[in-house]
Design an enzyme around this catalytic site. Structure first.
Site, PDB file in Angstrom:
ATOM      1  N   ARG A 292      29.924 -49.488  45.701  1.00 10.85           N
ATOM      2  CA  ARG A 292      28.853 -50.484  45.711  1.00 10.85           C
ATOM      3  C   ARG A 292      28.120 -50.575  47.034  1.00 10.85           C
ATOM      4  O   ARG A 292      26.900 -50.492  47.096  1.00 10.85           O
ATOM      5  CB  ARG A 292      29.457 -51.878  45.479  1.00 10.85           C
ATOM      6  CG  ARG A 292      29.271 -52.483  44.162  1.00 10.85           C
ATOM      7  CD  ARG A 292      30.368 -53.546  44.026  1.00 10.85           C
ATOM      8  NE  ARG A 292      31.646 -52.869  44.206  1.00 10.85           N
ATOM      9  CZ  ARG A 292      32.319 -52.331  43.204  1.00 10.85           C
ATOM     10  NH1 ARG A 292      31.879 -52.470  41.995  1.00 10.85           N
ATOM     11  NH2 ARG A 292      33.449 -51.690  43.404  1.00 10.85           N
ATOM     12  N   THR A 293      28.878 -50.768  48.123  1.00 10.58           N
ATOM     13  CA  THR A 293      28.237 -51.051  49.405  1.00 10.58           C
ATOM     14  C   THR A 293      27.399 -49.854  49.864  1.00 10.58           C
ATOM     15  O   THR A 293      26.273 -50.012  50.324  1.00 10.58           O
ATOM     16  CB  THR A 293      29.310 -51.411  50.462  1.00 10.58           C
ATOM     17  OG1 THR A 293      30.079 -52.493  49.937  1.00 10.58           O
ATOM     18  CG2 THR A 293      28.691 -51.824  51.779  1.00 10.58           C
TER      19      THR A 293
ATOM     20  N   LYS B  46      38.422 -32.541  62.041  1.00 12.99           N
ATOM     21  CA  LYS B  46      38.741 -31.491  63.019  1.00 12.99           C
ATOM     22  C   LYS B  46      39.090 -32.101  64.372  1.00 12.99           C
ATOM     23  O   LYS B  46      39.165 -31.406  65.370  1.00 12.99           O
ATOM     24  CB  LYS B  46      37.544 -30.553  63.167  1.00 12.99           C
ATOM     25  CG  LYS B  46      37.137 -29.862  61.877  1.00 12.99           C
ATOM     26  CD  LYS B  46      35.970 -28.921  62.125  1.00 12.99           C
ATOM     27  CE  LYS B  46      35.419 -28.357  60.832  1.00 12.99           C
ATOM     28  NZ  LYS B  46      34.116 -27.732  61.042  1.00 12.99           N
TER      29      LYS B  46
ATOM     30  N   ARG C 117      30.948 -48.107  57.978  1.00 11.14           N
ATOM     31  CA  ARG C 117      32.208 -48.668  57.476  1.00 11.14           C
ATOM     32  C   ARG C 117      33.340 -47.901  58.137  1.00 11.14           C
ATOM     33  O   ARG C 117      33.311 -46.670  58.199  1.00 11.14           O
ATOM     34  CB  ARG C 117      32.280 -48.541  55.957  1.00 11.14           C
ATOM     35  CG  ARG C 117      33.660 -48.916  55.425  1.00 11.14           C
ATOM     36  CD  ARG C 117      33.682 -49.084  53.943  1.00 11.14           C
ATOM     37  NE  ARG C 117      33.052 -50.323  53.531  1.00 11.14           N
ATOM     38  CZ  ARG C 117      33.154 -50.831  52.315  1.00 11.14           C
ATOM     39  NH1 ARG C 117      33.845 -50.206  51.379  1.00 11.14           N
ATOM     40  NH2 ARG C 117      32.563 -51.966  51.996  1.00 11.14           N
TER      41      ARG C 117
ATOM     42  N   HIS D  77      32.907 -58.285  56.866  1.00  8.03           N
ATOM     43  CA  HIS D  77      32.032 -57.537  55.952  1.00  8.03           C
ATOM     44  C   HIS D  77      30.789 -58.427  55.771  1.00  8.03           C
ATOM     45  O   HIS D  77      30.612 -59.064  54.727  1.00  8.03           O
ATOM     46  CB  HIS D  77      32.772 -57.303  54.640  1.00  8.03           C
ATOM     47  CG  HIS D  77      32.096 -56.364  53.690  1.00  8.03           C
ATOM     48  ND1 HIS D  77      30.834 -55.828  53.910  1.00  8.03           N
ATOM     49  CD2 HIS D  77      32.510 -55.864  52.486  1.00  8.03           C
ATOM     50  CE1 HIS D  77      30.522 -55.046  52.890  1.00  8.03           C
ATOM     51  NE2 HIS D  77      31.514 -55.050  52.026  1.00  8.03           N
TER      52      HIS D  77
HETATM   53  C1  NCD Z   1      34.988 -55.168  49.325  1.00  6.29           C
HETATM   54  C2  NCD Z   1      35.345 -54.367  50.559  1.00  6.29           C
HETATM   55  O1  NCD Z   1      35.202 -53.165  50.593  1.00  6.29           O
HETATM   56  O2  NCD Z   1      35.784 -55.023  51.478  1.00  6.29           O
HETATM   57  N1  NCD Z   1      34.230 -54.473  48.384  1.00  6.29           N
HETATM   58  C3  NCD Z   1      32.901 -54.327  48.565  1.00  6.29           C
HETATM   59  O3  NCD Z   1      32.410 -54.103  49.639  1.00  6.29           O
HETATM   60  N2  NCD Z   1      32.145 -54.509  47.452  1.00  6.29           N
HETATM   61  C4  NCD Z   1      36.154 -55.791  48.691  1.00  6.29           C
HETATM   62  C5  NCD Z   1      37.292 -54.941  48.274  1.00  6.29           C
HETATM   63  O4  NCD Z   1      37.429 -53.777  48.614  1.00  6.29           O
HETATM   64  O5  NCD Z   1      38.125 -55.503  47.555  1.00  6.29           O
END
Ligand code: NCD
Length: 309
Positions: A60-61, A88, A110, A138
Site C-alpha cells: 500500500r504505502t 553487497k 522505509r 509512520h
Molecule cells: C503499516 C506499516 O507498515 O507500518 N502498514 C502500512 O503502512 N499500510 C502497518 C502494518 O504493517 O501492520
C-alpha cells in the site's frame, strides 16, 4: 492558516505543529478533488525527481507514494533493498548518496531501523519523507488516518479514538497517538498487557485491556495488525487465543448497539485482529483510508517541494 510547513522533512508527527497538520489536511482536500476528476493529474511537481527507497516490505504505502508522485507529475524512481547493492555490503549513506548524485530532489524512505530517515536528513540535501522507520513512526499513515476520521466526524477535538492491538511493535500506533493528540482527540490504547509498552501512559493516553469496554467508549476503533515479523519472543499464547480475547467480530460490535467507525491501516490478518464481516461491513472505512492516502501524500510532497524555494 499557515501557508508553509514548519519543517523541510517529514520524519515524524512529533515534529509537526497542529497548524502543519491542518495545512496538510486542507491541501489534501484539494488533491482529493483532483484525483476524482476525469483527468487525475496536475503539473505541480513537473521539475522534481523523487526516489522511493524501500528497505522493508510494502504494498500500500509504496504504491500510494508512487501514485501520489505521478499524479503531481514528478519523475519517479523506485529502489528496493532486496534487489540492490545493499546486499553487497554498501552502507545506507553510500546507497543514498549514489542515488542523489543522479540529481534526485526528494527521498521517500522505509527502513527497519528506527531513526534511519532522521540520520539521512542530517546528511543529505534532499527532502526526506519517512514511510515507516522500524517500530518508531509512520507519519503519512497517521495523517491519512486522522484525515479519514475528520471526514467521518468533523473536527477531532474531544473525539474518542481507540487504538487496538500490537501497540508495542507498531509505528502506526505512535504516529497516531501524536497526531490525534495534536488535533485535540482523546486516545485509549487497548490490547494484552504484553503488547502495550510499560510507560505509554506517560504520553497522556489511557490504557485498557478490555476490548468491550473500550469499544463502548470510543467513536473510532483503529485496529492494528499483530506484527508477527517483529516478535522474537512469544507475547501471547496463540493467534487463536488472541483473536478470542482481543479480536473484533460482528457479534461483539452488534451487541454494543452503537455507531462506531472501524479502521485498519492494512495489511489485515483476517480472523486474527478483525473478522471479515467487520472488515467488510458498512462501519468499515478501510478502503476510504487507502483512497485518502494518495491525496494526503500528494499534499505532503507538494508542501515539502514548496519549501525548496
Ligand atoms: C503499516 C506499516 O507498515 O507500518 N502498514 C502500512 O503502512 N499500510 C502497518 C502494518 O504493517 O501492520
Amino acid at each position: 492558516m499557515a501557508e508553509q510547513l514548519s519543517t523541510n522533512h517529514l520524519l515524524g508527527i512529533k515534529d509537526l505543529t497542529p497548524q502543519d497538520i491542518q495545512l496538510i489536511f486542507e491541501t489534501a482536500d484539494t488533491f482529493k478533488e483532483v484525483i476524482n476528476r476525469p483527468i487525475k493529474k496536475v503539473p505541480s511537481l513537473r521539475d522534481i525527481t523523487i526516489a522511493n527507497i524501500f528497505f522493508e516490505n510494502s504494498t500500500r504505502t509504496r504504491i500510494s507514494f508512487e501514485l501520489a508522485e505521478k499524479r503531481l507529475s514528478a519523475d519517479v524512481l523506485n529502489f528496493s533493498a532486496s534487489s540492490s547493492s545493499v546486499n553487497k555490503g554498501e552502507t545506507l549513506l553510500d546507497t543514498v548518496n549514489n542515488i542523489l548524485a543522479m540529481k534526485v530532489d526528494m527521498v521517500v524512505m522505509r527502513h527497519p531501523a528506527p531513526g534511519a530517515p532522521h540520520y539521512l536528513s542530517k546528511r543529505i540535501k534532499a527532502n526526506v519523507v519517512n514511510a515507516g522507520d522500524g517500530t518508531h513512526e509512520h507519519p503519512t499513515q497517521a495523517l491519512l488516518d486522522a484525515f479519514s476520521m475528520r471526514e467521518q466526524l468533523g473536527d477531532l477535538g474531544g473525539k474518542k479514538i481507540a487504538i487496538f492491538g500490537d501497540i508495542l511493535h507498531s509505528r502506526v500506533a505512535l504516529s497516531n497517538i501524536f497526531c490525534l493528540q495534536k488535533l485535540g482527540a482523546e486516545v485509549t490504547v487497548c490490547g494484552p498487557p504484553t503488547l502495550i509498552p510499560k510507560f505509554i501512559h506517560k504520553l497522556g493516553v489511557k490504557v485498557s485491556h478490555n476490548v468491550r469496554e473500550t469499544l463502548q467508549w470510543c467513536d473510532v476503533a483503529n485496529i492494528l495488525r499483530i506484527q508477527l515479523e517483529r516478535q522474537d519472543i512469544k507475547f501471547f499464547p496463540s493467534l487463536r487465543e488472541y483473536s478470542q480475547h482481543f479480536g473484533i467480530n460482528k457479534g461483539l460490535l452488534d451487541s454494543l448497539k452503537k455507531e462506531i467507525v472501524i479502521m485498519h491501516p492494512g495489511p489485515i490478518n483476517r480472523g486474527v485482529e478483525i473478522t471479515s464481516d467487520v472488515a467488510d461491513s458498512d462501519h468499515s472505512i478501510i478502503l476510504q483510508q487507502v483512497e485518502n492516502g494518495v491525496a494526503v501524500r500528494m499534499a505532503v510532497l507538494f508542501l515539502l517541494a514548496a519549501k525548496r524555494g
